[in-house]
Design a protein around this motif. Structure first.
Motif, PDB file in Angstrom:
ATOM      1  N   LYS A   4      80.655  -6.435  56.598  1.00 21.45           N
ATOM      2  CA  LYS A   4      81.187  -6.385  55.469  1.00 21.45           C
ATOM      3  C   LYS A   4      80.015  -6.027  54.540  1.00 21.45           C
ATOM      4  O   LYS A   4      80.120  -5.038  53.524  1.00 21.45           O
ATOM      5  CB  LYS A   4      81.892  -7.576  54.853  1.00 21.45           C
ATOM      6  N   LEU A   5      79.061  -6.357  54.671  1.00 19.99           N
ATOM      7  CA  LEU A   5      77.797  -5.992  53.968  1.00 19.99           C
ATOM      8  C   LEU A   5      77.521  -4.616  54.090  1.00 19.99           C
ATOM      9  O   LEU A   5      77.117  -3.651  53.290  1.00 19.99           O
ATOM     10  CB  LEU A   5      76.467  -6.821  54.218  1.00 19.99           C
ATOM     11  N   PHE A   6      77.611  -4.219  55.600  1.00 19.72           N
ATOM     12  CA  PHE A   6      77.416  -2.505  55.832  1.00 19.72           C
ATOM     13  C   PHE A   6      78.412  -1.719  55.078  1.00 19.72           C
ATOM     14  O   PHE A   6      77.987  -0.828  54.760  1.00 19.72           O
ATOM     15  CB  PHE A   6      77.382  -2.532  57.403  1.00 19.72           C
ATOM     16  N   ALA A   7      79.689  -2.333  55.048  1.00 18.81           N
ATOM     17  CA  ALA A   7      80.703  -1.536  54.659  1.00 18.81           C
ATOM     18  C   ALA A   7      80.410  -1.471  53.056  1.00 18.81           C
ATOM     19  O   ALA A   7      80.755  -0.379  52.390  1.00 18.81           O
ATOM     20  CB  ALA A   7      81.908  -2.248  54.832  1.00 18.81           C
ATOM     21  N   ALA A   8      79.906  -2.439  52.466  1.00 16.04           N
ATOM     22  CA  ALA A   8      79.698  -2.327  50.809  1.00 16.04           C
ATOM     23  C   ALA A   8      78.689  -1.517  50.707  1.00 16.04           C
ATOM     24  O   ALA A   8      78.591  -0.727  49.783  1.00 16.04           O
ATOM     25  CB  ALA A   8      79.333  -3.866  50.488  1.00 16.04           C
ATOM     26  N   GLU A  14      78.994   6.070  48.960  1.00 20.56           N
ATOM     27  CA  GLU A  14      80.283   6.926  48.779  1.00 20.56           C
ATOM     28  C   GLU A  14      80.261   7.298  47.150  1.00 20.56           C
ATOM     29  O   GLU A  14      80.568   8.286  46.704  1.00 20.56           O
ATOM     30  CB  GLU A  14      81.430   6.547  49.332  1.00 20.56           C
ATOM     31  N   ILE A  15      80.303   5.924  46.587  1.00 17.31           N
ATOM     32  CA  ILE A  15      80.408   6.213  45.136  1.00 17.31           C
ATOM     33  C   ILE A  15      79.281   7.240  44.365  1.00 17.31           C
ATOM     34  O   ILE A  15      79.485   8.080  43.494  1.00 17.31           O
ATOM     35  CB  ILE A  15      80.353   4.925  44.252  1.00 17.31           C
ATOM     36  N   ALA A  87      83.936  -1.082  42.469  1.00 17.36           N
ATOM     37  CA  ALA A  87      83.517  -1.330  44.001  1.00 17.36           C
ATOM     38  C   ALA A  87      83.174  -2.817  44.125  1.00 17.36           C
ATOM     39  O   ALA A  87      83.246  -3.345  45.408  1.00 17.36           O
ATOM     40  CB  ALA A  87      82.396  -0.388  44.195  1.00 17.36           C
ATOM     41  N   THR A  88      82.467  -3.470  43.130  1.00 14.76           N
ATOM     42  CA  THR A  88      81.991  -4.538  43.129  1.00 14.76           C
ATOM     43  C   THR A  88      83.466  -5.673  43.334  1.00 14.76           C
ATOM     44  O   THR A  88      83.064  -6.429  43.972  1.00 14.76           O
ATOM     45  CB  THR A  88      81.361  -5.138  41.917  1.00 14.76           C
ATOM     46  N   GLN A  89      84.293  -5.152  42.916  1.00 11.58           N
ATOM     47  CA  GLN A  89      85.682  -6.163  42.813  1.00 11.58           C
ATOM     48  C   GLN A  89      86.024  -6.191  44.330  1.00 11.58           C
ATOM     49  O   GLN A  89      86.581  -7.058  44.615  1.00 11.58           O
ATOM     50  CB  GLN A  89      86.577  -5.636  41.795  1.00 11.58           C
ATOM     51  N   ASP A  90      86.117  -5.043  44.764  1.00  6.62           N
ATOM     52  CA  ASP A  90      86.366  -4.589  46.109  1.00  6.62           C
ATOM     53  C   ASP A  90      85.667  -5.369  47.029  1.00  6.62           C
ATOM     54  O   ASP A  90      85.906  -5.985  47.998  1.00  6.62           O
ATOM     55  CB  ASP A  90      86.407  -3.290  46.670  1.00  6.62           C
ATOM     56  N   MET A  91      84.145  -5.303  46.853  1.00  3.93           N
ATOM     57  CA  MET A  91      83.441  -5.849  47.709  1.00  3.93           C
ATOM     58  C   MET A  91      83.386  -7.493  47.669  1.00  3.93           C
ATOM     59  O   MET A  91      83.550  -7.907  48.677  1.00  3.93           O
ATOM     60  CB  MET A  91      81.860  -5.491  47.180  1.00  3.93           C
ATOM     61  N   GLY A  93      86.036  -9.225  46.679  1.00  2.00           N
ATOM     62  CA  GLY A  93      87.226  -9.547  47.345  1.00  2.00           C
ATOM     63  C   GLY A  93      87.115  -9.589  48.857  1.00  2.00           C
ATOM     64  O   GLY A  93      87.857 -10.571  49.411  1.00  2.00           O
ATOM     65  N   GLY A  94      86.455  -8.441  49.495  1.00  2.00           N
ATOM     66  CA  GLY A  94      86.393  -8.766  51.077  1.00  2.00           C
ATOM     67  C   GLY A  94      85.430  -9.663  51.200  1.00  2.00           C
ATOM     68  O   GLY A  94      85.557 -10.250  52.488  1.00  2.00           O
ATOM     69  N   LEU A  95      84.379  -9.987  50.416  1.00  2.00           N
ATOM     70  CA  LEU A  95      83.434 -11.223  50.838  1.00  2.00           C
ATOM     71  C   LEU A  95      83.972 -12.512  50.750  1.00  2.00           C
ATOM     72  O   LEU A  95      83.346 -13.431  51.388  1.00  2.00           O
ATOM     73  CB  LEU A  95      82.054 -10.914  50.109  1.00  2.00           C
TER      74      LEU A  95
END
Length: 101
Positions: A4-8, A14-15, A87-91, A93-95
């Motif tokens: 998950k950290l790598f994906a973030a 990408e951003i 992106a932070t909200q996505d991150m 949310g995933g974490l």
């Protein structure tokens, strides 16, 4: 967890690349001076109307250039902040799943 950290981290890269392709603008005097920048705050263009330039003094042009540049950079900051917030909200949310939420 590391996935998950790598994906973030990948998402952040990408951003950043996407922000390089987004143009923002700042202009003054009804477009007499126009500044173009990327959303990563790199100035990519300056345009000064020839008639305006002929009739303006150096101090006026310099002052208006600063205003136009600051407008473009403020727009870039706004676009960048919006992208990063998303992106932070996505991150987070995933974490959240990592912490039992």
């Amino acid at each position: 967890m590391f996935d998950k950290l790598f994906a973030a981290q990948q998402k952040a890269e990408e951003i950043k690349k996407r922000l390089d392709t987004v143009s923002v603008f700042g202009e003054v005097e009804n477009g007499a001076i126009k500044i173009t920048a990327t959303a990563n705050k790199a100035i990519t263009g300056v345009s000064i109307d020839e008639e305006f330039f002929k009739n303006a003094d150096r101090e006026e042009v310099e002052e208006l250039l600063l205003v136009a540049i600051n407008k473009a950079l403020a727009s870039a900051e706004q676009v960048s902040a919006t992208e990063m917030q998303s992106a932070t909200q996505d991150m987070f949310g995933g974490l959240g799943g990592m912490f039992g939420q």
